[in-house]
Design an enzyme around this catalytic site. Sequence first.
Site, PDB file in Angstrom:
ATOM      1  N   TYR A  95      46.051  48.517  -9.790  1.00  0.00           N
ATOM      2  CA  TYR A  95      45.597  49.608  -8.849  1.00  0.00           C
ATOM      3  C   TYR A  95      46.285  51.015  -9.119  1.00  0.00           C
ATOM      4  O   TYR A  95      45.900  51.959  -8.902  1.00  0.00           O
ATOM      5  CB  TYR A  95      45.425  49.255  -7.692  1.00  0.00           C
ATOM      6  CG  TYR A  95      44.535  48.254  -7.279  1.00  0.00           C
ATOM      7  CD1 TYR A  95      43.189  48.793  -7.294  1.00  0.00           C
ATOM      8  CD2 TYR A  95      44.718  47.242  -6.863  1.00  0.00           C
ATOM      9  CE1 TYR A  95      42.122  48.197  -7.007  1.00  0.00           C
ATOM     10  CE2 TYR A  95      43.605  46.221  -6.537  1.00  0.00           C
ATOM     11  CZ  TYR A  95      42.307  46.808  -6.542  1.00  0.00           C
ATOM     12  OH  TYR A  95      41.303  46.218  -6.283  1.00  0.00           O
ATOM     13  N   GLU A 181      44.585  19.610  -2.817  1.00  0.00           N
ATOM     14  CA  GLU A 181      43.943  20.503  -3.821  1.00  0.00           C
ATOM     15  C   GLU A 181      43.053  21.703  -3.008  1.00  0.00           C
ATOM     16  O   GLU A 181      43.335  22.965  -3.349  1.00  0.00           O
ATOM     17  CB  GLU A 181      42.658  19.709  -4.409  1.00  0.00           C
ATOM     18  CG  GLU A 181      42.031  20.597  -5.371  1.00  0.00           C
ATOM     19  CD  GLU A 181      40.941  19.989  -6.133  1.00  0.00           C
ATOM     20  OE1 GLU A 181      39.923  20.542  -6.805  1.00  0.00           O
ATOM     21  OE2 GLU A 181      40.655  18.457  -6.136  1.00  0.00           O
ATOM     22  N   ASP A 234      40.333  15.969  -5.441  1.00  0.00           N
ATOM     23  CA  ASP A 234      39.039  15.322  -5.758  1.00  0.00           C
ATOM     24  C   ASP A 234      38.773  14.349  -6.817  1.00  0.00           C
ATOM     25  O   ASP A 234      39.769  14.381  -7.758  1.00  0.00           O
ATOM     26  CB  ASP A 234      37.917  16.320  -5.750  1.00  0.00           C
ATOM     27  CG  ASP A 234      37.766  17.263  -4.762  1.00  0.00           C
ATOM     28  OD1 ASP A 234      37.809  17.110  -3.493  1.00  0.00           O
ATOM     29  OD2 ASP A 234      36.966  18.431  -4.824  1.00  0.00           O
TER      30      ASP A 234
END
Length: 353
Positions: A95, A181, A234
């Site tokens: 920025y 996760e 997962d």
Amino acid sequence: SSEVLKGIENVIQGVFQSLAQKKAPVLTVANRTDWRNIEFKDSVGLQMIPGCSTKQIRSDCPQSARRFALMLKILSMIYKMVQSNTYATKRDIYYSDTLLFGSQSVVDQIINDISCMLKIPRRSLHVLSTTKGFVAGNLSYTEEDGTKVNCTCSATAVTVPSNVQGIKNLTSHAKFILIVEKDATFQRLLDDDFFNKVSPCIMITGKGVPDLNTRLLVRKLWDSFQIPIFTLMDADPHGVEIMCVYKYGSVSMSFEAHHLTVPSIKWLGLLPSDLKRLNISKDALIPFTKQDENKLASILRRPYIACQPLWKKELETMAASKLKAEIQVLTSLSSDYLSRVYLPNKLQFRGWL
């Protein structure tokens, strides 16, 4: 800091010497994304080989002149920050001149290239990355500025500190660390007061692919307490890849593997074999996409899978079924099955790999 300043001065000196000899200045950086530059070592994970191949960022070539200029610009910013003992995040750097840099990812890549080129860890360059990870459970520590943080008595999670190297006085009675996760699963375990019910533990989430600070914290906790670290992911190729990043590191950050990897991490769940064992209905599972197939095939080819026969077997089970499952699939058995049955049983009967 004197090492950082000296390293940057050497780079700039090289640029001046080239100009004095009427040659186009060139910056040489390691080829960080090439698997041929990586070796697998059991005790460290993926690390860069000493004589790895490099690429040149030339100032006289239209394809790389802009990158050359941006590298010098960021080197000058780092030099000033180290001199004045100030810090900036990668976002601050972007920025400071969005038109010049064009995108955040350009800044991120250049900072990693500089870190690799100077052979200096990124945090020593006074560049901090914005933290997205959370930590909760039986842990307290003091931040660099003296702030005392107690994760134990908090009903909500604490953000992973942005300067992990600076934290001290870490204390914990945890019996293990659980890396989760996804944020949603992490919050669910927090709501169920999991880290107090089973046995004292520390829970961490990188909310998907972990940022550098989350990985640094996992490594710092391992160095401090030497307690078992388990992952809850997962049962899909993406989850496996994330677990491998924590355990073995990533190709692009292999030059910093010694500070980031924890090869002793264990896979607790969700295992592809658990789906069959728990009689999870086929309707609750998700069919593979082509992308899933490619990702899994690439993971199976990686050097570290060869030394993990039990992992390999699980991945082959997943590949054969072409089905994947999210941790949330356990709610099909009961709403609190994960915290009440699944995790306590896994921990009690050593159901990890």
